[in-house]
Design a protein around this motif. Structure first.
Motif, PDB file in Angstrom:
ATOM      1  N   CYS A 157       0.843  -1.208   0.000  1.00  0.00           N
ATOM      2  CA  CYS A 157       0.000   0.000   0.000  1.00  0.00           C
ATOM      3  C   CYS A 157       0.870   1.248   0.000  1.00  0.00           C
ATOM      4  O   CYS A 157       0.571   2.236  -0.690  1.00  0.00           O
ATOM      5  N   TYR A 158       1.951   1.218   0.795  1.00  0.00           N
ATOM      6  CA  TYR A 158       2.802   2.407   0.910  1.00  0.00           C
ATOM      7  C   TYR A 158       3.399   2.770  -0.449  1.00  0.00           C
ATOM      8  O   TYR A 158       3.357   3.925  -0.876  1.00  0.00           O
ATOM      9  N   GLY A 159       3.952   1.772  -1.130  1.00  0.00           N
ATOM     10  CA  GLY A 159       4.533   2.033  -2.444  1.00  0.00           C
ATOM     11  C   GLY A 159       3.512   2.609  -3.408  1.00  0.00           C
ATOM     12  O   GLY A 159       3.795   3.576  -4.135  1.00  0.00           O
ATOM     13  N   GLN A 160       2.317   2.027  -3.406  1.00  0.00           N
ATOM     14  CA  GLN A 160       1.276   2.484  -4.346  1.00  0.00           C
ATOM     15  C   GLN A 160       0.838   3.915  -4.060  1.00  0.00           C
ATOM     16  O   GLN A 160       0.756   4.748  -4.968  1.00  0.00           O
ATOM     17  N   ILE A 161       0.569   4.190  -2.782  1.00  0.00           N
ATOM     18  CA  ILE A 161       0.037   5.526  -2.475  1.00  0.00           C
ATOM     19  C   ILE A 161       1.108   6.595  -2.685  1.00  0.00           C
ATOM     20  O   ILE A 161       0.819   7.716  -3.113  1.00  0.00           O
ATOM     21  N   LEU A 162       2.374   6.239  -2.421  1.00  0.00           N
ATOM     22  CA  LEU A 162       3.442   7.226  -2.670  1.00  0.00           C
ATOM     23  C   LEU A 162       3.523   7.589  -4.147  1.00  0.00           C
ATOM     24  O   LEU A 162       3.694   8.765  -4.502  1.00  0.00           O
ATOM     25  N   VAL A 163       3.399   6.607  -4.991  1.00  0.00           N
ATOM     26  CA  VAL A 163       3.450   6.889  -6.431  1.00  0.00           C
ATOM     27  C   VAL A 163       2.275   7.783  -6.832  1.00  0.00           C
ATOM     28  O   VAL A 163       2.435   8.757  -7.577  1.00  0.00           O
ATOM     29  N   GLU A 164       1.102   7.470  -6.290  1.00  0.00           N
ATOM     30  CA  GLU A 164      -0.064   8.326  -6.592  1.00  0.00           C
ATOM     31  C   GLU A 164       0.172   9.750  -6.135  1.00  0.00           C
ATOM     32  O   GLU A 164      -0.100  10.714  -6.861  1.00  0.00           O
ATOM     33  N   LEU A 165       0.685   9.889  -4.916  1.00  0.00           N
ATOM     34  CA  LEU A 165       0.944  11.238  -4.392  1.00  0.00           C
ATOM     35  C   LEU A 165       2.026  11.928  -5.222  1.00  0.00           C
ATOM     36  O   LEU A 165       1.931  13.119  -5.524  1.00  0.00           O
ATOM     37  N   GLY A 166       3.041  11.177  -5.578  1.00  0.00           N
ATOM     38  CA  GLY A 166       4.148  11.734  -6.355  1.00  0.00           C
ATOM     39  C   GLY A 166       3.718  12.222  -7.715  1.00  0.00           C
ATOM     40  O   GLY A 166       4.255  13.202  -8.241  1.00  0.00           O
TER      41      GLY A 166
ATOM     42  N   ASN B 119       1.771  15.524  -7.019  1.00  0.00           N
ATOM     43  CA  ASN B 119       2.457  16.646  -6.380  1.00  0.00           C
ATOM     44  C   ASN B 119       3.972  16.509  -6.546  1.00  0.00           C
ATOM     45  O   ASN B 119       4.586  15.597  -5.998  1.00  0.00           O
ATOM     46  N   PRO B 120       4.579  17.437  -7.283  1.00  0.00           N
ATOM     47  CA  PRO B 120       6.037  17.343  -7.528  1.00  0.00           C
ATOM     48  C   PRO B 120       6.883  17.639  -6.299  1.00  0.00           C
ATOM     49  O   PRO B 120       8.109  17.522  -6.362  1.00  0.00           O
ATOM     50  N   ASP B 121       6.245  18.036  -5.199  1.00  0.00           N
ATOM     51  CA  ASP B 121       7.009  18.313  -3.975  1.00  0.00           C
ATOM     52  C   ASP B 121       7.142  17.094  -3.060  1.00  0.00           C
ATOM     53  O   ASP B 121       7.834  17.155  -2.045  1.00  0.00           O
ATOM     54  N   ILE B 122       6.475  16.011  -3.391  1.00  0.00           N
ATOM     55  CA  ILE B 122       6.580  14.805  -2.554  1.00  0.00           C
ATOM     56  C   ILE B 122       7.975  14.199  -2.702  1.00  0.00           C
ATOM     57  O   ILE B 122       8.441  13.940  -3.818  1.00  0.00           O
ATOM     58  N   PHE B 123       8.640  14.008  -1.572  1.00  0.00           N
ATOM     59  CA  PHE B 123       9.936  13.327  -1.531  1.00  0.00           C
ATOM     60  C   PHE B 123       9.808  12.092  -0.634  1.00  0.00           C
ATOM     61  O   PHE B 123       9.008  12.090   0.304  1.00  0.00           O
ATOM     62  N   VAL B 124      10.602  11.076  -0.926  1.00  0.00           N
ATOM     63  CA  VAL B 124      10.648   9.885  -0.075  1.00  0.00           C
ATOM     64  C   VAL B 124      12.089   9.720   0.415  1.00  0.00           C
ATOM     65  O   VAL B 124      13.025   9.767  -0.392  1.00  0.00           O
ATOM     66  N   ILE B 125      12.243   9.579   1.729  1.00  0.00           N
ATOM     67  CA  ILE B 125      13.582   9.426   2.299  1.00  0.00           C
ATOM     68  C   ILE B 125      13.638   8.074   3.011  1.00  0.00           C
ATOM     69  O   ILE B 125      12.740   7.729   3.782  1.00  0.00           O
ATOM     70  N   GLU B 126      14.690   7.350   2.733  1.00  0.00           N
ATOM     71  CA  GLU B 126      14.866   6.029   3.331  1.00  0.00           C
ATOM     72  C   GLU B 126      16.214   5.955   4.034  1.00  0.00           C
ATOM     73  O   GLU B 126      17.141   6.700   3.705  1.00  0.00           O
ATOM     74  N   ALA B 127      16.308   5.022   4.974  1.00  0.00           N
ATOM     75  CA  ALA B 127      17.575   4.751   5.665  1.00  0.00           C
ATOM     76  C   ALA B 127      17.873   3.259   5.536  1.00  0.00           C
ATOM     77  O   ALA B 127      17.890   2.525   6.515  1.00  0.00           O
ATOM     78  N   ASP B 128      18.078   2.840   4.310  1.00  0.00           N
ATOM     79  CA  ASP B 128      18.434   1.451   4.003  1.00  0.00           C
ATOM     80  C   ASP B 128      17.354   0.454   4.426  1.00  0.00           C
ATOM     81  O   ASP B 128      17.661  -0.686   4.757  1.00  0.00           O
ATOM     82  N   LEU B 129      16.113   0.884   4.422  1.00  0.00           N
ATOM     83  CA  LEU B 129      15.024  -0.053   4.723  1.00  0.00           C
ATOM     84  C   LEU B 129      13.911   0.051   3.694  1.00  0.00           C
ATOM     85  O   LEU B 129      12.741  -0.170   3.995  1.00  0.00           O
ATOM     86  N   MET B 130      14.303   0.391   2.475  1.00  0.00           N
ATOM     87  CA  MET B 130      13.322   0.488   1.395  1.00  0.00           C
ATOM     88  C   MET B 130      12.602  -0.836   1.189  1.00  0.00           C
ATOM     89  O   MET B 130      11.432  -0.870   0.832  1.00  0.00           O
TER      90      MET B 130
END
Lengths: 274, 314
Positions: free
Chosen positions: B10-19, B22-33
């Protein structure tokens, strides 16, 4: 602006900062007096800022990671025209826009609220990533203390700045060689500092932190450096300009007596005219 | 038992939709993608996907910087790392700066399963709830999780979303409830007692209500996905209209939902509150079913607790 003019502004910042901290009943004299030239170069020459419209999106960003030097930054902002110099009497006054540690929610012109050390470079890294992603020209400047270099987060951020090739970010380290409990060399040796940053993928410069021309030239070199972030290790003297404070870790924070205030002001005035 | 789904999908899907929106959406990970599931966003928007490596403090700081530059960053790492290792950065760089960073605590609570006590978050909700300006959300099912992530992007302030590895597919039984921050949801009607639950526990609470209905006991189930700002009126109504409350959470009761409900009832309508959750203990290495049983969170345990509170022999 000429280097003489910048040097003169640095002296004004130093005198007014000293007076303001004394007026506030004490504070972080040492690490505020050591950064006067750095702030003069950044705010009066190097950075693009809009004091009348502090939120202008075209502005460069400055993050005072060593947030306890707030009075020096407030003074630089006041002299640059962000607010009247008389306001500096309100430093540390409850509910004023000028708390001991800078607070972006209270004062336009402060880009990040800081206090707990080691957090500023990460914030600068995020800003610089954003500007690069949008292909904007804004530059990011972060000022850290040398004691602050003990913290792990700063090195996490250093790695990330190199990974993302943040050549729009310049880190300046106020290398005044003292931290709260004593000399950096005794509390936690950090040398060879420049080599450490180089090993982390940075371009490292060392310069006289009380020479406005040297600082300006280092900043220019940072601008010309492509593909990696630049750190300028600015050799400074803690408590610069006040003889009984210079190089004394004990003056990280403290109060001055009436006679010390007079003595310090006299020395700083003499420095101005000398 | 409920049918569980992997929340990371769900997280991956909704992030893509938001992205895309909205061009301001950023995703930050700490080696747990791989745990968060944000890889689809990386594939789609590589220049807005940042990975800082195993550096949770920098994760949060970089997100704060992006937010200060006007972007909307979603920073994700395991729930106990983001609330413990980078607690100071969350408190100072994010909360004190009042920056709209969206903090996602993945593999939250006992859904860490066999990763055990070092990884099971027992205080993330408590920590986040303490921080000024922070919105705190523990979605109860996968659809609600996606809606909460989307809602977080529109909140002008910091948000913490608890993201278990597994969540029930649907705790609303097909009812098309839309998630709104701050709203409580009644999953079952009744006045004999109230079960107040959050996150993963709400599906269990609902099942407990069905068991109790078979016993002729009709409990209200109130699902509180938003712990802050909380729907105090809904909690107070439970106290006033049922006279006894059981709280259920896969989190420590200290500072979590149990504390939260008690704070409200103490002020507005004091009634007995029985708290199910983890009490002065860490998690353990075990699968989900074992953990639920060990910590007394199964529908059967909840049923017994309701009966005890009603002085009815099980």
């Amino acid at each position: 602006m000429t280097y003489d003019a910048l040097a003169s502004i640095a002296r004004d910042i130093r005198i007014t900062t000293f007076r303001s901290i004394a007026h506030a009943g004490g504070g972080h004299f040492g690490g505020s007096l050591s950064i006067a030239e750095i702030l003069a170069v950044l705010y009066f020459s190097e950075m693009t800022v809009y004091p009348e419209q502090p939120d202008d999106p075209r502005r460069d960003r400055f993050i005072l990671s060593k947030g306890h030097a707030g009075p020096a930054l407030y003074t630089a902002l006041a002299l640059r025209g962000y607010f009247p110099v008389e306001q500096l009497k309100l430093i540390d006054v409850p509910l004023s826009p000028y708390p001991k540690h800078v607070d972006r929610l209270k004062l336009k012109g402060i880009e990040a609220s800081t206090g707990p050390l080691g957090q500023g470079l990460s914030i600068g890294c995020g800003m610089a990533i954003s500007f690069k992603q949008q292909r904007l020209e804004n530059r990011v400047y972060v000022l850290m203390g040398d004691g602050e270099c003990d913290s792990g987060q700063g090195w996490e951020a250093a790695m990330a700045c190199a990974k993302y090739k943040l050549d729009n970010l310049t880190l300046i380290i106020d290398r005044n060689k003292c931290q709260i409990d004593g000399f950096c060399d005794d509390i936690m040796p950090i040398e060879p500092l420049g080599s450490k940053y180089e090993a982390f993928g940075w371009y490292a410069l060392q310069t006289d932190g009380h020479d406005v021309q040297a600082i300006s030239e280092a900043c220019s070199e940072a601008r010309r450096t492509i593909g990696k972030p630049t750190v300028i290790i600015a050799d400074t003297v803690k408590g610069r300009g006040v003889s009984f404070m210079e190089g004394q870790a004990i003056w990280h924070s403290g109060q001055v007596s009436e006679s010390q205030l007079a003595e310090g002001l006299a020395q700083l005035e003499e420095m101005s005219h000398g | 038992m409920a049918e569980y789904e992997q929340v990371k999908t769900c997280y991956g899907q909704i992030l893509v939709e938001l992205g895309e929106r909205n061009p301001d959406i950023f995703v930050i990970e700490a080696d747990l993608m791989k745990a968060s599931g944000s890889a689809p966003f990386l594939e789609r928007f590589a220049d807005r996907h940042i990975n800082v490596g195993v550096a949770e403090q920098n994760l949060v700081g970089v997100a704060a910087g992006l937010a200060a530059a006007g972007r909307i960053p979603f920073a994700c790492t395991m729930a106990n790392f983001i609330s413990q290792r980078s607690c100071d950065q969350v408190a100072m760089s994010v909360s004190y700066n009042k920056l709209p960073v969206k903090l996602i605590g993945c593999y939250a609570g006992i859904t860490q399963e066999k990763n055990g006590g070092t990884h099971i978050s027992i205080m993330d909700l408590a920590v986040m709830r303490c921080l000024p300006y922070m919105t705190v959300i523990a979605p109860g099912d996968c659809r609600e999780f996606s809606q909460a992530v989307a809602a977080a992007a529109d909140i002008d302030g910091p948000v913490y979303i608890r993201m278990p590895k597994l969540l029930p597919k649907d705790i609303f039984c097909g009812a098309s409830e839309q998630f709104f921050p701050g709203k409580a949801y009644q999953l079952a009607a009744g006045d004999d007692a109230a079960i107040i639950s959050t996150g993963l526990a709400s599906g269990l609470a609902r099942e407990a209500a069905e068991l109790l209905a078979d016993d002729g006991i009709h409990v209200r189930v109130l699902h509180l996905p938003t712990l802050k700002p909380v729907d105090e009126d809904a909690v107070a109504a439970c106290a006033r209209e049922t006279g006894r409350i059981i709280t259920v959470e896969d989190h420590g009761v200290y500072g979590g939902l149990g504390s939260l409900v008690s704070e409200i009832t103490a002020a507005r309508c004091p009634v007995p509150v029985s708290m199910l959750g983890m009490r002065d203990t860490f998690g353990l290495t075990a699968d989900l079913d074992f953990q639920l049983d060990y910590f007394g969170l199964t529908p059967g345990h909840i049923r017994s607790t309701v009966k005890q509170l009603m002085n009815i022999a099980s």
